[in-house]
Write a protein that holds these residues in place. Structure first.
Motif, mmCIF file in Angstrom:
data_model
loop_
_atom_site.group_PDB
_atom_site.id
_atom_site.type_symbol
_atom_site.label_atom_id
_atom_site.label_comp_id
_atom_site.label_asym_id
_atom_site.label_seq_id
_atom_site.Cartn_x
_atom_site.Cartn_y
_atom_site.Cartn_z
ATOM 1 N N ALA A 83 2.257 59.790 -8.653
ATOM 2 C CA ALA A 83 1.872 60.978 -9.413
ATOM 3 C C ALA A 83 0.418 61.347 -9.157
ATOM 4 C CB ALA A 83 2.101 60.742 -10.902
ATOM 5 N N ILE A 84 -0.454 60.339 -9.012
ATOM 6 C CA ILE A 84 -1.873 60.596 -8.756
ATOM 7 C C ILE A 84 -2.061 61.259 -7.402
ATOM 8 C CG2 ILE A 84 -4.105 59.483 -8.352
ATOM 9 C CD1 ILE A 84 -3.139 57.331 -10.407
ATOM 10 N N ILE A 85 -1.369 60.759 -6.413
ATOM 11 C CA ILE A 85 -1.449 61.339 -5.073
ATOM 12 C C ILE A 85 -0.984 62.792 -5.089
ATOM 13 C CG2 ILE A 85 -0.498 61.209 -2.734
ATOM 14 C CD1 ILE A 85 -0.306 58.109 -3.241
ATOM 15 N N GLN A 86 0.145 63.014 -5.756
ATOM 16 C CA GLN A 86 0.690 64.370 -5.842
ATOM 17 C C GLN A 86 -0.276 65.297 -6.577
ATOM 18 O OE1 GLN A 86 4.121 65.054 -8.499
ATOM 19 N NE2 GLN A 86 5.159 65.995 -6.754
ATOM 20 N N MET A 123 -11.701 66.600 -6.233
ATOM 21 C CA MET A 123 -11.312 65.580 -7.206
ATOM 22 C C MET A 123 -12.089 64.296 -6.971
ATOM 23 S SD MET A 123 -7.573 64.054 -8.255
ATOM 24 C CE MET A 123 -7.165 65.528 -9.180
ATOM 25 N N SER A 124 -12.574 63.708 -8.073
ATOM 26 C CA SER A 124 -13.232 62.407 -8.052
ATOM 27 C C SER A 124 -12.397 61.449 -8.885
ATOM 28 C CB SER A 124 -14.649 62.515 -8.621
ATOM 29 O OG SER A 124 -15.275 61.250 -8.663
ATOM 30 N N ILE A 125 -11.968 60.338 -8.287
ATOM 31 C CA ILE A 125 -10.998 59.450 -8.929
ATOM 32 C C ILE A 125 -11.634 58.107 -9.280
ATOM 33 C CG2 ILE A 125 -8.825 58.207 -8.614
ATOM 34 C CD1 ILE A 125 -7.938 60.407 -6.702
ATOM 35 N N HIS A 126 -11.445 57.713 -10.555
ATOM 36 C CA HIS A 126 -11.735 56.336 -10.948
ATOM 37 C C HIS A 126 -10.406 55.692 -11.307
ATOM 38 C CE1 HIS A 126 -12.597 52.887 -13.530
ATOM 39 N NE2 HIS A 126 -13.765 52.816 -12.899
ATOM 40 N N PHE A 127 -10.001 54.712 -10.492
ATOM 41 C CA PHE A 127 -8.757 53.979 -10.747
ATOM 42 C C PHE A 127 -9.140 52.636 -11.365
ATOM 43 C CE2 PHE A 127 -4.913 51.548 -9.631
ATOM 44 C CZ PHE A 127 -3.938 52.444 -10.060
ATOM 45 N N ASP A 128 -8.613 52.375 -12.539
ATOM 46 C CA ASP A 128 -8.984 51.202 -13.338
ATOM 47 C C ASP A 128 -8.960 49.921 -12.499
ATOM 48 O OD1 ASP A 128 -9.240 49.207 -15.304
ATOM 49 O OD2 ASP A 128 -8.243 50.455 -16.795
ATOM 50 N N ALA A 147 -2.463 46.793 -5.284
ATOM 51 C CA ALA A 147 -1.580 47.477 -4.334
ATOM 52 C C ALA A 147 -1.474 48.971 -4.643
ATOM 53 C CB ALA A 147 -0.196 46.829 -4.362
ATOM 54 N N ASP A 148 -1.503 49.314 -5.927
ATOM 55 C CA ASP A 148 -1.444 50.727 -6.312
ATOM 56 C C ASP A 148 -2.689 51.464 -5.836
ATOM 57 O OD1 ASP A 148 0.980 50.327 -7.499
ATOM 58 O OD2 ASP A 148 0.221 50.298 -9.562
ATOM 59 N N TYR A 149 -3.834 50.814 -5.991
ATOM 60 C CA TYR A 149 -5.081 51.454 -5.559
ATOM 61 C C TYR A 149 -5.105 51.628 -4.044
ATOM 62 C CZ TYR A 149 -10.070 52.288 -4.869
ATOM 63 O OH TYR A 149 -11.276 52.830 -4.509
ATOM 64 N N GLU A 150 -4.632 50.638 -3.335
ATOM 65 C CA GLU A 150 -4.597 50.728 -1.872
ATOM 66 C C GLU A 150 -3.682 51.862 -1.417
ATOM 67 O OE1 GLU A 150 -6.524 49.233 0.288
ATOM 68 O OE2 GLU A 150 -7.516 48.327 -1.457
ATOM 69 N N ALA A 151 -2.573 52.046 -2.133
ATOM 70 C CA ALA A 151 -1.642 53.125 -1.768
ATOM 71 C C ALA A 151 -2.301 54.494 -1.969
ATOM 72 C CB ALA A 151 -0.377 53.024 -2.625
ATOM 73 N N ILE A 152 -3.061 54.624 -3.053
ATOM 74 C CA ILE A 152 -3.756 55.887 -3.314
ATOM 75 C C ILE A 152 -4.817 56.145 -2.250
ATOM 76 C CG2 ILE A 152 -5.226 57.119 -4.962
ATOM 77 C CD1 ILE A 152 -3.840 55.463 -7.180
ATOM 78 N N PHE A 183 -13.784 58.791 -4.209
ATOM 79 C CA PHE A 183 -13.446 57.685 -5.104
ATOM 80 C C PHE A 183 -14.715 57.018 -5.620
ATOM 81 C CE2 PHE A 183 -9.751 58.212 -2.440
ATOM 82 C CZ PHE A 183 -8.683 57.977 -3.272
ATOM 83 N N VAL A 184 -14.642 56.512 -6.838
ATOM 84 C CA VAL A 184 -15.742 55.714 -7.384
ATOM 85 C C VAL A 184 -15.790 54.390 -6.628
ATOM 86 C CG1 VAL A 184 -16.577 54.491 -9.426
ATOM 87 C CG2 VAL A 184 -15.588 56.790 -9.650
#
Length: 525
Positions: free
Chosen positions: A16-19, A31-36, A42-47, A59-60
Motif C-alpha cells: 500500500a505504501i508503494i502504491q 514524498m518523504s517516508i519514515h518507516f518505523d 524485509a518490509d522496509y527493504e521491499a519499499i 527516505f529518512v
C-alpha cells in the motif's frame, strides 16, 4: 504553482505504501517516508527496492522506533520534514499523512486550492480552554514528565506520575508559549516549516519540555505554528477528512463510500480500509485525473451520525421525568398534535385557533423561534422548555386562562408524550399521517443537514429508503406505545372520515370538525 511534499509515517503494509507513493508523485509532487525502525526489515527493504528509482521520493536515513503517544512520533515527523525540505527545494507545502490516508480530490484541485489560499491548515485550539480532549488526562499530559508508554507499560506510566504528584514535582510550561491542541494531520507552507526547524534548533528548552509530554503529536506542531505564524494566516482545520465513533475510534471507509468521500470539503480522507481494494483503486486513479468537477456538499459527518443512530435498537436513554412531583392539574386537558410535516400541523392548529376558543401553540419543544409569552425565562431556550416541561405547560395554561390547550410535537418526542400521558391531567394525542414523496424527502434531508445543495442524486437515492424507514419507525413507536385517547387522521382519508376523528379529539361539533378537516391546503407541501 503549489507542489506538495507529503510526509508519510508508516509501519506496515509495504504494498500500500508503494502504491500510495507512486500515485502521489506521478503528477510531480513529492514524498518523504519514515518507516518505523521496529517494523519488519524485509518490509522496509521491499519499499526501498520499489521506490529508490523514484526521484520524487526520499527516505529518512536514521529511522527510529515509534510508540503511540510518545515523543518518538514527533521526532520521526521532524526527521521526515528535514529530509523533504533538504531534498525537495521546489516543494511549497508539506502535508502530513499516514498509510491509511488517500486523496479524495485530484492533484489539479489540490494545487489550485493551495495556490488560492495562502495559509497554514492545522487544527490548533487552546489546550486548557477548549474541550478538544473529551475524556482522560488533560493538564497531566504537560505538567508531569512522562518517561514510559501508557499502552505498553501502564503500571510504570501511572506509578511515575503518582510519584511526581506526591513529591510535588509539577513543572512549569515555558512562559512564552501557549500550548495548543488539535489533529496531527496538517498542511503547512514551506516558510512555516523552515521557521519550525529553525525554532527546534534554537529553543532547546521547549524541545526538552515536549520530549516528556504525553501525546505530543497533538500539541507540538499545533503550538509552534500558533507561536510563529500570524493568526490571520492560519486556518484551524485539517484538510484530511476523518470521523470518530461514539467510542473514540476512527471511522473506517469502505468500497461504497466513494461518492460520499468525493463530496466532502477536504483533500484527503482517513482511514481507508485495507480490504477496500476497489475504493483504493478508484481513489488512486483519481489523483492524476484532470478536469474533474466536484460537487461538494460536505454532509459526511451529519450523515454518519444519522445513519449510526438508526443502527441502534435502544436509541434513546430512559425518560427523564423533570418535576415528577408536579402535575398540570386533574381538571386540565392537553391536546398534542403530532406530525412529521410541521407545516401541516401548523395549518390545522391555526384554523383551530380561528374557529374555536382553544389556545394553540406550535412546535414549542422543537423550534426555538416558537412564539411564546414571557414566562420569567423558562421559555427562553429549547433546553429549558424540555427540562421544565410540566412547569412550562402549567404556566401556559394559566397564561391563557384556559383548561384546554393544543400543542404541536414532532414524532421523535416520544419521551415527552410518555411524560404528559403519565400526568394526572387528561392528555389526548392526534397523529396526522401524511404521504411522503421522494421530492419532499430530498428537501427534508437538506433542511436537517443530511444533504447539501450539491449532494448528488445518486447519494440521495441511497439515503431515501433510510429516511423513509426512519419516519415510519417514529410513527410505529407512537402506535406501539399504546396511549389512551390516541386519534389518527390520514391524508389518504376523506374529509368526512377525518372530521369524525377530529370531533372526538377536539370535542367539537361535527360542523366545526368538518371545517377543520377541510382546512385550506392542509396537506399541500
Amino acid at each position: 504553482m503549489a507542489k506538495i511534499a507529503y510526509i508519510l509515517l508508516c509501519h506496515k503494509d509495504p504494498e500500500a505504501i508503494i502504491q500510495q507513493a507512486e500515485q502521489l508523485t506521478a503528477v510531480g509532487d513529492y514524498m518523504s517516508i519514515h518507516f518505523d525502525a521496529s517494523a519488519a526489515p524485509a518490509d522496509y527493504e521491499a519499499i526501498r527496492e520499489a521506490l529508490d528509482h523514484n526521484d520524487n521520493v526520499t527516505f529518512v536515513r536514521n529511522r527510529i522506533k515509534c510508540g503511540w503517544g510518545e515523543w518518538s512520533l514527533v521526532q520521526a515527523t521532524l526527521l521526515a520534514v528535514e529530509a523533504a525540505a533538504e531534498e525537495f527545494p521546489r516543494a511549497t507545502h508539506f502535508y502530513m499523512l499516514s498509510g491509511d490516508c488517500m486523496a479524495i480530490k485530484t492533484a489539479e484541485f489540490a494545487h489550485k486550492f493551495l495556490d488560492e489560499n495562502d495559509r497554514d491548515y492545522i487544527e490548533s485550539f487552546d489546550f486548557f480552554e477548549s474541550d478538544w480532549i473529551k475524556t482522560g488526562m488533560k493538564e497531566e499530559r504537560l505538567i508531569y514528565r512522562h518517561f514510559f508508554n501508557e499502552r505498553t507499560h501502564k503500571k510504570l506510566f501511572y506509578a511515575a506520575m503518582d510519584l511526581q504528584k506526591r513529591l510535588g514535582l509539577k513543572r512549569e510550561i515555558p512562559s512564552d508559549i501557549q500550548v495548543q491542541i488539535g489533529s496531527q494531520w496538517w498542511c503547512l507552507r514551506r516558510r512555516t516549516i523552515e521557521w519550525i526547524l529553525e525554532f527546534t534548533r534554537k529553543r532547546k528548552d521547549v524541545m526538552r519540555f515536549f520530549r516528556t509530554t504525553w501525546i505530543p503529536d497533538e500539541t507540538f506542531f499545533q503550538t509552534l505554528v500558533r507561536h510563529l505564524v500570524k493568526e490571520s494566516e492560519i486556518d484551524s482545520r485539517t484538510l484530511t477528512f476523518l470521523m470518530f465513533t461514539d467510542y473514540g475510534m476512527p471511522v473506517t471507509f469502505h468500497n461504497d463510500h466513494y461518492d460520499l468521500l468525493l463530496s466532502q470539503d477536504f483533500l484527503f480522507a482517513r482511514k481507508i480500509s485495507p480490504g477496500a481494494k476497489r475504493l483504493k483503486s478508484r481513489l488512486g486513479r483519481l489523483y492524476a485525473s484532470r478536469d474533474v468537477d466536484f460537487q461538494i456538499s460536505n454532509e459526511g459527518r451529519s450523515l454518519f451520525k444519522f445513519l449510526a443512530d438508526q443502527g441502534r435498537s435502544g436509541r434513546r436513554f430512559g425518560m427523564r421525568f423533570w418535576e415528577t412531583e408536579s402535575s398540570l392539574g386533574r381538571e386540565r386537558e392537553l391536546m398534542i398534535v403530532v406530525c412529521k410535516k410541521w407545516h401541516v400541523a401548523k395549518r390545522l392548529v391555526e384554523n383551530v385557533s380561528k374557529i374555536t376558543d382553544i389556545p394553540t401553540i406550535e412546535y414549542l419543544f422543537d423550534e426555538e423561534s416558537t412564539n411564546l409569552p414571557d414566562l420569567g425565562g423558562i421559555q427562553s431556550s429549547l433546553g429549558k422548555r424540555t427540562r421544565h416541561r410540566r412547569a412550562l405547560m402549567r404556566m401556559l395554561f394559566e397564561y391563557h386562562e384556559s383548561d384546554r390547550l393544543v400543542v404541536c410535537m414532532d414524532p421523535a418526542n416520544l419521551d415527552l408524550m410518555h411524560d404528559f400521558f403519565s400526568d394526572r391531567s387528561l392528555t389526548r394525542l392526534l397523529q396526522i399521517e401524511c404521504e411522503f414523496t421522494d421530492d419532499y424527502l430530498s428537501g427534508h434531508a437538506r433542511r436537517v443537514g443530511l444533504a447539501g445543495e450539491r449532494t448528488s442524486q445518486a447519494t440521495l437515492d441511497r439515503l431515501m429508503p433510510t429516511i423513509r424507514n426512519d419516519i415510519t419507525y417514529e410513527a410505529d413507536r407512537i402506535r406501539d406505545a399504546g396511549f389512551n385517547r390516541h386519534f389518527r387522521i390520514r391524508q389518504s382519508d376523506s374529509a368526512e372520515i377525518n372530521a369524525t376523528k377530529l370531533t372526538d379529539f377536539f370535542r367539537v361539533s361535527q360542523d366545526t370538525a368538518m371545517q377543520l378537516a377541510q382546512t385550506r391546503h392542509l396537506f399541500d407541501d
